[in-house]
Design an enzyme around this catalytic site. Structure first.
Site, PDB file in Angstrom:
ATOM      1  N   ARG A  46      10.503   7.825   4.164  1.00  0.00           N
ATOM      2  CA  ARG A  46       9.640   8.319   3.094  1.00  0.00           C
ATOM      3  C   ARG A  46      10.452   8.983   1.980  1.00  0.00           C
ATOM      4  O   ARG A  46      11.253   9.883   2.219  1.00  0.00           O
ATOM      5  CB  ARG A  46       8.640   9.336   3.657  1.00  0.00           C
ATOM      6  CG  ARG A  46       7.609   9.793   2.636  1.00  0.00           C
ATOM      7  CD  ARG A  46       6.526  10.643   3.252  1.00  0.00           C
ATOM      8  NE  ARG A  46       6.984  11.989   3.566  1.00  0.00           N
ATOM      9  CZ  ARG A  46       7.093  12.485   4.785  1.00  0.00           C
ATOM     10  NH1 ARG A  46       6.795  11.717   5.824  1.00  0.00           N
ATOM     11  NH2 ARG A  46       7.490  13.715   4.985  1.00  0.00           N
ATOM     12  N   GLU A  49      22.537  12.443  11.252  1.00  0.00           N
ATOM     13  CA  GLU A  49      22.306  11.639  12.453  1.00  0.00           C
ATOM     14  C   GLU A  49      20.823  11.519  12.766  1.00  0.00           C
ATOM     15  O   GLU A  49      20.008  12.336  12.340  1.00  0.00           O
ATOM     16  CB  GLU A  49      23.053  12.227  13.652  1.00  0.00           C
ATOM     17  CG  GLU A  49      22.405  13.445  14.261  1.00  0.00           C
ATOM     18  CD  GLU A  49      22.927  13.750  15.659  1.00  0.00           C
ATOM     19  OE1 GLU A  49      22.242  14.505  16.374  1.00  0.00           O
ATOM     20  OE2 GLU A  49      24.011  13.251  16.041  1.00  0.00           O
ATOM     21  N   SER A 100      12.550  11.316   6.537  1.00  0.00           N
ATOM     22  CA  SER A 100      11.750  12.013   5.547  1.00  0.00           C
ATOM     23  C   SER A 100      12.635  12.833   4.627  1.00  0.00           C
ATOM     24  O   SER A 100      13.549  13.517   5.082  1.00  0.00           O
ATOM     25  CB  SER A 100      10.743  12.935   6.247  1.00  0.00           C
ATOM     26  OG  SER A 100      10.070  13.752   5.320  1.00  0.00           O
ATOM     27  N   ASP A 114       0.817  -1.217   0.000  1.00  0.00           N
ATOM     28  CA  ASP A 114       0.000   0.000   0.000  1.00  0.00           C
ATOM     29  C   ASP A 114       0.851   1.267   0.000  1.00  0.00           C
ATOM     30  O   ASP A 114       0.359   2.345  -0.324  1.00  0.00           O
ATOM     31  CB  ASP A 114      -0.915   0.030   1.232  1.00  0.00           C
ATOM     32  CG  ASP A 114      -2.005  -1.015   1.175  1.00  0.00           C
ATOM     33  OD1 ASP A 114      -2.239  -1.558   0.080  1.00  0.00           O
ATOM     34  OD2 ASP A 114      -2.616  -1.283   2.224  1.00  0.00           O
ATOM     35  N   GLU A 146      13.343   2.626   4.728  1.00  0.00           N
ATOM     36  CA  GLU A 146      12.488   2.478   5.902  1.00  0.00           C
ATOM     37  C   GLU A 146      11.749   3.774   6.212  1.00  0.00           C
ATOM     38  O   GLU A 146      10.900   3.814   7.085  1.00  0.00           O
ATOM     39  CB  GLU A 146      13.318   2.050   7.105  1.00  0.00           C
ATOM     40  CG  GLU A 146      13.998   0.691   6.924  1.00  0.00           C
ATOM     41  CD  GLU A 146      14.829   0.302   8.119  1.00  0.00           C
ATOM     42  OE1 GLU A 146      14.290  -0.369   9.024  1.00  0.00           O
ATOM     43  OE2 GLU A 146      16.020   0.670   8.158  1.00  0.00           O
ATOM     44  N   GLY A 175      17.266  26.512   5.137  1.00  0.00           N
ATOM     45  CA  GLY A 175      17.550  27.668   5.977  1.00  0.00           C
ATOM     46  C   GLY A 175      18.223  27.349   7.293  1.00  0.00           C
ATOM     47  O   GLY A 175      18.513  28.267   8.079  1.00  0.00           O
ATOM     48  N   GLY A 186      14.406   4.391   9.473  1.00  0.00           N
ATOM     49  CA  GLY A 186      13.018   4.327   9.910  1.00  0.00           C
ATOM     50  C   GLY A 186      12.471   5.681  10.320  1.00  0.00           C
ATOM     51  O   GLY A 186      13.064   6.383  11.138  1.00  0.00           O
TER      52      GLY A 186
END
Length: 329
Positions: free
Chosen positions: A205, A261, A223, A170, A203, A269, A220
Protein backbone atom coordinates in the site's frame (compact mmCIF):
# COMPACT_ATOMS: atom_id res chain seq x y z
CA UNK A 1 7.62 30.00 -13.22
CA UNK A 2 4.28 31.63 -12.48
CA UNK A 3 2.81 30.60 -15.84
CA UNK A 4 3.45 26.96 -15.00
CA UNK A 5 1.26 27.18 -11.87
CA UNK A 6 -1.92 27.37 -13.95
CA UNK A 7 -3.64 24.56 -15.83
CA UNK A 8 -6.72 24.53 -18.04
CA UNK A 9 -8.87 22.35 -20.24
CA UNK A 10 -12.33 21.31 -21.37
CA UNK A 11 -14.06 18.65 -19.31
CA UNK A 12 -17.31 16.71 -19.51
CA UNK A 13 -19.19 17.03 -16.22
CA UNK A 14 -21.92 14.76 -14.84
CA UNK A 15 -24.57 16.84 -13.03
CA UNK A 16 -27.29 15.22 -10.93
CA UNK A 17 -30.89 16.39 -10.43
CA UNK A 18 -29.89 18.55 -7.46
CA UNK A 19 -27.26 20.35 -9.52
CA UNK A 20 -24.33 18.57 -7.83
CA UNK A 21 -21.28 17.78 -9.95
CA UNK A 22 -20.66 14.06 -9.61
CA UNK A 23 -17.53 13.91 -11.76
CA UNK A 24 -15.61 15.65 -14.54
CA UNK A 25 -13.58 13.88 -17.23
CA UNK A 26 -10.73 15.75 -18.94
CA UNK A 27 -9.36 13.97 -22.02
CA UNK A 28 -6.58 16.57 -22.32
CA UNK A 29 -5.11 19.25 -20.09
CA UNK A 30 -2.58 22.01 -20.65
CA UNK A 31 -0.12 23.55 -18.20
CA UNK A 32 0.24 27.30 -18.58
CA UNK A 33 -1.95 30.40 -18.93
CA UNK A 34 -5.44 29.79 -20.30
CA UNK A 35 -6.43 31.31 -23.65
CA UNK A 36 -9.05 34.01 -23.81
CA UNK A 37 -12.65 32.92 -24.39
CA UNK A 38 -12.41 33.89 -28.07
CA UNK A 39 -9.31 31.74 -28.51
CA UNK A 40 -10.48 28.64 -26.65
CA UNK A 41 -10.25 25.39 -28.62
CA UNK A 42 -13.47 23.53 -29.46
CA UNK A 43 -14.34 21.05 -26.71
CA UNK A 44 -15.28 18.15 -29.01
CA UNK A 45 -17.92 16.66 -26.67
CA UNK A 46 -20.93 17.20 -28.95
CA UNK A 47 -21.78 13.51 -29.33
CA UNK A 48 -21.57 12.96 -25.55
CA UNK A 49 -23.43 16.02 -24.25
CA UNK A 50 -26.83 15.31 -22.69
CA UNK A 51 -28.68 18.49 -21.73
CA UNK A 52 -31.69 16.44 -20.64
CA UNK A 53 -31.28 14.08 -17.68
CA UNK A 54 -30.92 10.37 -18.47
CA UNK A 55 -32.40 7.51 -16.46
CA UNK A 56 -29.80 8.13 -13.73
CA UNK A 57 -31.11 11.67 -13.38
CA UNK A 58 -27.78 12.91 -14.70
CA UNK A 59 -26.96 15.53 -17.34
CA UNK A 60 -23.60 15.66 -19.12
CA UNK A 61 -22.36 19.14 -19.96
CA UNK A 62 -19.03 20.58 -21.10
CA UNK A 63 -17.11 22.78 -18.66
CA UNK A 64 -14.05 24.93 -19.28
CA UNK A 65 -11.87 24.93 -16.17
CA UNK A 66 -8.90 27.11 -15.27
CA UNK A 67 -7.03 26.15 -12.12
CA UNK A 68 -4.65 28.19 -10.00
CA UNK A 69 -2.53 25.30 -8.73
CA UNK A 70 -1.25 27.24 -5.72
CA UNK A 71 -4.76 28.00 -4.44
CA UNK A 72 -7.07 25.43 -2.87
CA UNK A 73 -9.52 23.72 -5.27
CA UNK A 74 -12.43 26.07 -5.87
CA UNK A 75 -15.02 23.44 -6.79
CA UNK A 76 -15.44 19.87 -8.04
CA UNK A 77 -14.33 20.71 -11.60
CA UNK A 78 -11.14 22.27 -10.24
CA UNK A 79 -10.52 19.26 -7.97
CA UNK A 80 -10.99 16.80 -10.83
CA UNK A 81 -8.60 18.81 -12.99
CA UNK A 82 -5.87 18.42 -10.34
CA UNK A 83 -6.51 14.69 -9.96
CA UNK A 84 -6.21 14.32 -13.74
CA UNK A 85 -2.96 16.30 -13.78
CA UNK A 86 -1.45 13.80 -11.35
CA UNK A 87 -2.60 10.68 -13.18
CA UNK A 88 -1.64 12.18 -16.55
CA UNK A 89 1.87 12.70 -15.10
CA UNK A 90 1.67 16.44 -15.75
CA UNK A 91 2.27 17.16 -12.06
CA UNK A 92 4.08 15.10 -9.45
CA UNK A 93 2.64 14.24 -6.03
CA UNK A 94 2.89 16.94 -3.37
CA UNK A 95 3.31 19.74 -5.94
CA UNK A 96 -0.36 20.83 -6.11
CA UNK A 97 -2.50 22.54 -3.49
CA UNK A 98 -5.13 19.93 -2.55
CA UNK A 99 -6.26 21.54 0.68
CA UNK A 100 -9.94 20.91 1.32
CA UNK A 101 -10.35 18.67 -1.73
CA UNK A 102 -12.79 16.35 0.05
CA UNK A 103 -15.10 19.24 0.90
CA UNK A 104 -15.68 20.08 -2.78
CA UNK A 105 -16.18 16.49 -3.94
CA UNK A 106 -19.49 14.64 -3.66
CA UNK A 107 -19.71 11.09 -2.38
CA UNK A 108 -20.80 9.11 -5.43
CA UNK A 109 -22.09 5.63 -6.34
CA UNK A 110 -19.71 4.51 -9.10
CA UNK A 111 -21.24 1.91 -11.42
CA UNK A 112 -20.83 0.29 -14.82
CA UNK A 113 -23.44 2.80 -16.04
CA UNK A 114 -21.48 5.77 -14.70
CA UNK A 115 -21.85 7.85 -11.53
CA UNK A 116 -25.12 8.05 -9.58
CA UNK A 117 -26.16 10.33 -6.76
CA UNK A 118 -26.43 8.40 -3.48
CA UNK A 119 -29.71 9.92 -2.26
CA UNK A 120 -32.05 8.34 -4.81
CA UNK A 121 -29.84 5.52 -6.04
CA UNK A 122 -32.33 2.66 -5.51
CA UNK A 123 -35.07 4.33 -7.58
CA UNK A 124 -32.66 5.50 -10.27
CA UNK A 125 -31.22 2.01 -10.51
CA UNK A 126 -34.67 0.65 -11.36
CA UNK A 127 -35.13 3.36 -13.99
CA UNK A 128 -31.77 2.55 -15.59
CA UNK A 129 -32.49 -1.17 -15.58
CA UNK A 130 -35.90 -0.64 -17.20
CA UNK A 131 -34.44 1.66 -19.84
CA UNK A 132 -31.66 -0.82 -20.59
CA UNK A 133 -34.14 -3.70 -20.89
CA UNK A 134 -36.31 -1.72 -23.33
CA UNK A 135 -33.24 -0.81 -25.38
CA UNK A 136 -32.66 -4.49 -26.15
CA UNK A 137 -36.28 -5.29 -27.02
CA UNK A 138 -37.32 -6.47 -23.61
CA UNK A 139 -34.43 -8.88 -23.09
CA UNK A 140 -32.69 -8.54 -19.69
CA UNK A 141 -29.75 -6.15 -19.91
CA UNK A 142 -26.67 -6.05 -17.75
CA UNK A 143 -27.45 -5.31 -14.12
CA UNK A 144 -26.32 -2.05 -12.53
CA UNK A 145 -23.08 -3.08 -10.86
CA UNK A 146 -21.79 -0.93 -8.01
CA UNK A 147 -17.99 -0.86 -8.08
CA UNK A 148 -17.44 1.50 -5.15
CA UNK A 149 -19.00 4.31 -3.13
CA UNK A 150 -16.43 7.05 -2.67
CA UNK A 151 -15.51 10.65 -3.40
CA UNK A 152 -12.85 9.59 -5.91
CA UNK A 153 -13.26 7.09 -8.75
CA UNK A 154 -10.90 4.50 -10.18
CA UNK A 155 -8.05 6.04 -12.12
CA UNK A 156 -8.39 3.83 -15.19
CA UNK A 157 -11.95 5.02 -15.91
CA UNK A 158 -10.51 8.49 -16.56
CA UNK A 159 -6.78 8.13 -17.25
CA UNK A 160 -4.83 5.12 -18.53
CA UNK A 161 -1.13 6.02 -18.38
CA UNK A 162 1.27 4.37 -20.78
CA UNK A 163 3.80 1.79 -19.69
CA UNK A 164 2.05 0.49 -16.56
CA UNK A 165 0.29 -2.70 -15.50
CA UNK A 166 -2.50 -2.75 -12.91
CA UNK A 167 -3.77 -6.08 -11.59
CA UNK A 168 -6.88 -4.68 -9.86
CA UNK A 169 -8.15 -1.33 -11.12
CA UNK A 170 -10.33 -0.80 -8.03
CA UNK A 171 -7.18 -0.32 -5.95
CA UNK A 172 -5.74 2.68 -7.83
CA UNK A 173 -7.58 5.96 -7.26
CA UNK A 174 -7.78 8.84 -9.70
CA UNK A 175 -4.94 11.14 -8.74
CA UNK A 176 -2.38 8.35 -8.45
CA UNK A 177 0.92 9.03 -10.25
CA UNK A 178 2.35 5.91 -11.91
CA UNK A 179 5.59 6.21 -13.86
CA UNK A 180 6.36 4.02 -16.86
CA UNK A 181 7.59 0.60 -15.84
CA UNK A 182 5.37 0.45 -12.76
CA UNK A 183 3.53 -2.79 -12.01
CA UNK A 184 0.72 -2.69 -9.44
CA UNK A 185 -0.17 -6.26 -8.52
CA UNK A 186 -3.67 -7.33 -7.50
CA UNK A 187 -3.30 -6.51 -3.79
CA UNK A 188 -1.29 -3.34 -4.40
CA UNK A 189 -2.95 -0.01 -3.60
CA UNK A 190 -2.05 3.53 -4.69
CA UNK A 191 -3.89 6.51 -3.24
CA UNK A 192 -4.34 9.92 -4.87
CA UNK A 193 -1.41 12.36 -4.63
CA UNK A 194 0.94 9.38 -4.29
CA UNK A 195 2.78 6.96 -6.52
CA UNK A 196 5.98 5.93 -8.21
CA UNK A 197 8.74 8.04 -9.74
CA UNK A 198 10.25 5.30 -11.87
CA UNK A 199 10.20 1.55 -12.51
CA UNK A 200 8.62 -0.05 -9.45
CA UNK A 201 6.86 -3.15 -8.16
CA UNK A 202 3.85 -2.39 -5.97
CA UNK A 203 2.35 -5.31 -4.05
CA UNK A 204 1.59 -3.33 -0.89
CA UNK A 205 0.00 0.00 0.00
CA UNK A 206 1.22 3.45 -1.05
CA UNK A 207 -0.67 5.95 1.11
CA UNK A 208 -1.63 9.51 0.23
CA UNK A 209 1.39 11.79 -0.16
CA UNK A 210 3.91 8.94 -0.39
CA UNK A 211 6.28 8.60 -3.36
CA UNK A 212 8.43 5.60 -4.27
CA UNK A 213 11.70 6.03 -6.15
CA UNK A 214 12.95 4.27 -9.26
CA UNK A 215 13.85 0.59 -8.93
CA UNK A 216 12.10 0.05 -5.58
CA UNK A 217 9.78 -2.77 -4.51
CA UNK A 218 6.82 -2.57 -2.10
CA UNK A 219 6.34 -6.18 -0.99
CA UNK A 220 3.05 -8.01 -0.58
CA UNK A 221 1.00 -6.66 2.31
CA UNK A 222 3.57 -3.94 3.06
CA UNK A 223 2.43 -0.52 4.24
CA UNK A 224 3.82 3.01 4.03
CA UNK A 225 2.27 5.26 6.65
CA UNK A 226 0.56 8.35 5.23
CA UNK A 227 -0.80 11.50 6.80
CA UNK A 228 -4.35 11.63 5.42
CA UNK A 229 -6.16 10.42 8.56
CA UNK A 230 -3.51 11.04 11.20
CA UNK A 231 -3.34 14.78 10.78
CA UNK A 232 0.46 14.94 10.65
CA UNK A 233 2.50 17.07 8.27
CA UNK A 234 5.47 14.76 7.62
CA UNK A 235 5.31 12.89 4.31
CA UNK A 236 7.16 9.60 4.12
CA UNK A 237 8.88 8.39 0.99
CA UNK A 238 11.08 5.60 -0.34
CA UNK A 239 14.23 6.28 -2.32
CA UNK A 240 15.70 4.33 -5.23
CA UNK A 241 16.52 0.60 -5.32
CA UNK A 242 14.99 -0.07 -1.92
CA UNK A 243 12.79 -2.91 -0.69
CA UNK A 244 9.96 -2.89 1.82
CA UNK A 245 9.60 -6.58 2.58
CA UNK A 246 6.34 -8.53 2.61
CA UNK A 247 4.03 -7.46 5.47
CA UNK A 248 6.58 -4.87 6.60
CA UNK A 249 5.82 -1.21 7.19
CA UNK A 250 7.40 2.16 7.75
CA UNK A 251 6.39 5.35 9.50
CA UNK A 252 9.66 6.94 8.42
CA UNK A 253 11.25 7.57 5.04
CA UNK A 254 13.74 5.20 3.45
CA UNK A 255 16.66 6.53 1.46
CA UNK A 256 18.35 4.80 -1.45
CA UNK A 257 19.53 1.18 -1.29
CA UNK A 258 17.58 0.33 1.87
CA UNK A 259 15.78 -2.84 2.93
CA UNK A 260 13.21 -3.47 5.66
CA UNK A 261 12.94 -7.18 6.33
CA UNK A 262 9.62 -8.99 5.97
CA UNK A 263 7.18 -8.44 8.83
CA UNK A 264 9.10 -5.58 10.47
CA UNK A 265 7.37 -2.25 11.13
CA UNK A 266 9.64 0.74 11.81
CA UNK A 267 8.01 3.94 13.07
CA UNK A 268 9.47 7.29 14.12
CA UNK A 269 9.54 6.20 17.77
CA UNK A 270 10.92 2.69 17.25
CA UNK A 271 14.13 2.04 19.20
CA UNK A 272 16.76 0.92 16.72
CA UNK A 273 20.21 -0.45 17.57
CA UNK A 274 22.85 0.74 15.12
CA UNK A 275 25.06 -2.27 14.47
CA UNK A 276 28.76 -1.38 14.23
CA UNK A 277 31.26 -4.20 13.64
CA UNK A 278 34.15 -2.19 15.08
CA UNK A 279 32.30 -1.54 18.34
CA UNK A 280 31.24 -5.18 18.58
CA UNK A 281 34.85 -6.30 18.12
CA UNK A 282 36.03 -3.85 20.77
CA UNK A 283 33.29 -4.87 23.18
CA UNK A 284 31.84 -1.37 23.20
CA UNK A 285 28.10 -0.68 23.60
CA UNK A 286 26.13 -0.02 20.43
CA UNK A 287 24.20 3.19 19.85
CA UNK A 288 20.41 3.07 20.21
CA UNK A 289 18.46 5.73 18.31
CA UNK A 290 14.88 6.46 17.33
CA UNK A 291 13.61 5.45 13.92
CA UNK A 292 13.16 9.12 13.08
CA UNK A 293 16.94 9.64 13.44
CA UNK A 294 17.47 7.26 10.50
CA UNK A 295 14.64 8.59 8.35
CA UNK A 296 15.71 9.22 4.76
CA UNK A 297 19.24 7.90 5.22
CA UNK A 298 20.77 5.67 2.54
CA UNK A 299 22.23 2.14 2.60
CA UNK A 300 20.45 0.74 5.66
CA UNK A 301 19.20 -2.78 6.29
CA UNK A 302 16.53 -2.89 9.00
CA UNK A 303 16.17 -6.31 10.63
CA UNK A 304 14.91 -7.85 13.86
CA UNK A 305 17.69 -9.86 15.47
CA UNK A 306 16.30 -13.38 15.77
CA UNK A 307 18.38 -14.06 18.91
CA UNK A 308 18.03 -10.85 20.93
CA UNK A 309 14.75 -9.65 19.41
CA UNK A 310 16.06 -6.10 19.07
CA UNK A 311 15.57 -4.08 15.91
CA UNK A 312 18.88 -3.35 14.23
CA UNK A 313 20.07 -1.05 11.47
CA UNK A 314 22.99 -2.45 9.51
CA UNK A 315 25.00 -1.00 6.67
CA UNK A 316 23.97 -2.24 3.22
CA UNK A 317 26.31 -1.48 0.35
CA UNK A 318 24.10 -1.98 -2.70
CA UNK A 319 20.43 -1.71 -3.50
CA UNK A 320 18.02 -4.22 -5.00
CA UNK A 321 17.67 -4.86 -8.72
CA UNK A 322 14.23 -5.36 -10.27
CA UNK A 323 13.61 -7.75 -13.14
CA UNK A 324 13.94 -5.57 -16.27
CA UNK A 325 11.86 -7.92 -18.43
CA UNK A 326 9.06 -8.00 -15.88
CA UNK A 327 8.73 -4.20 -15.87
CA UNK A 328 9.05 -3.60 -19.59
CA UNK A 329 5.41 -2.61 -19.95
Amino acid sequence: MADQRTAWGWGLASIDAAGTTLDVWYPKLTIGPAPSEADRPVHGFDALVRNEADARGVRRVPVFTVSDLDAAPADAADAYLRLHLLSMRLAKPNTLNLEGIFSVLANVVWTNYGPFAIEDFALRKMDVQAAADNAVNGAPAANVEVMLVDKMPRMVDYVVPTGVRIGNADRVRLGAYLSEGTTVMHEGFVNFNAGTLGVSMVEGRISQGVVVGNGSDIGGGASIMGTLSGGGKLRNSIGEHSLLGANAGIGISLGDNCVVEAGLYVTAGTKVTVYDKAKVAAGEPLDVVKGSDLSGKNNILFIRNSVSGRIEARYRKVGIALNEKLHKN
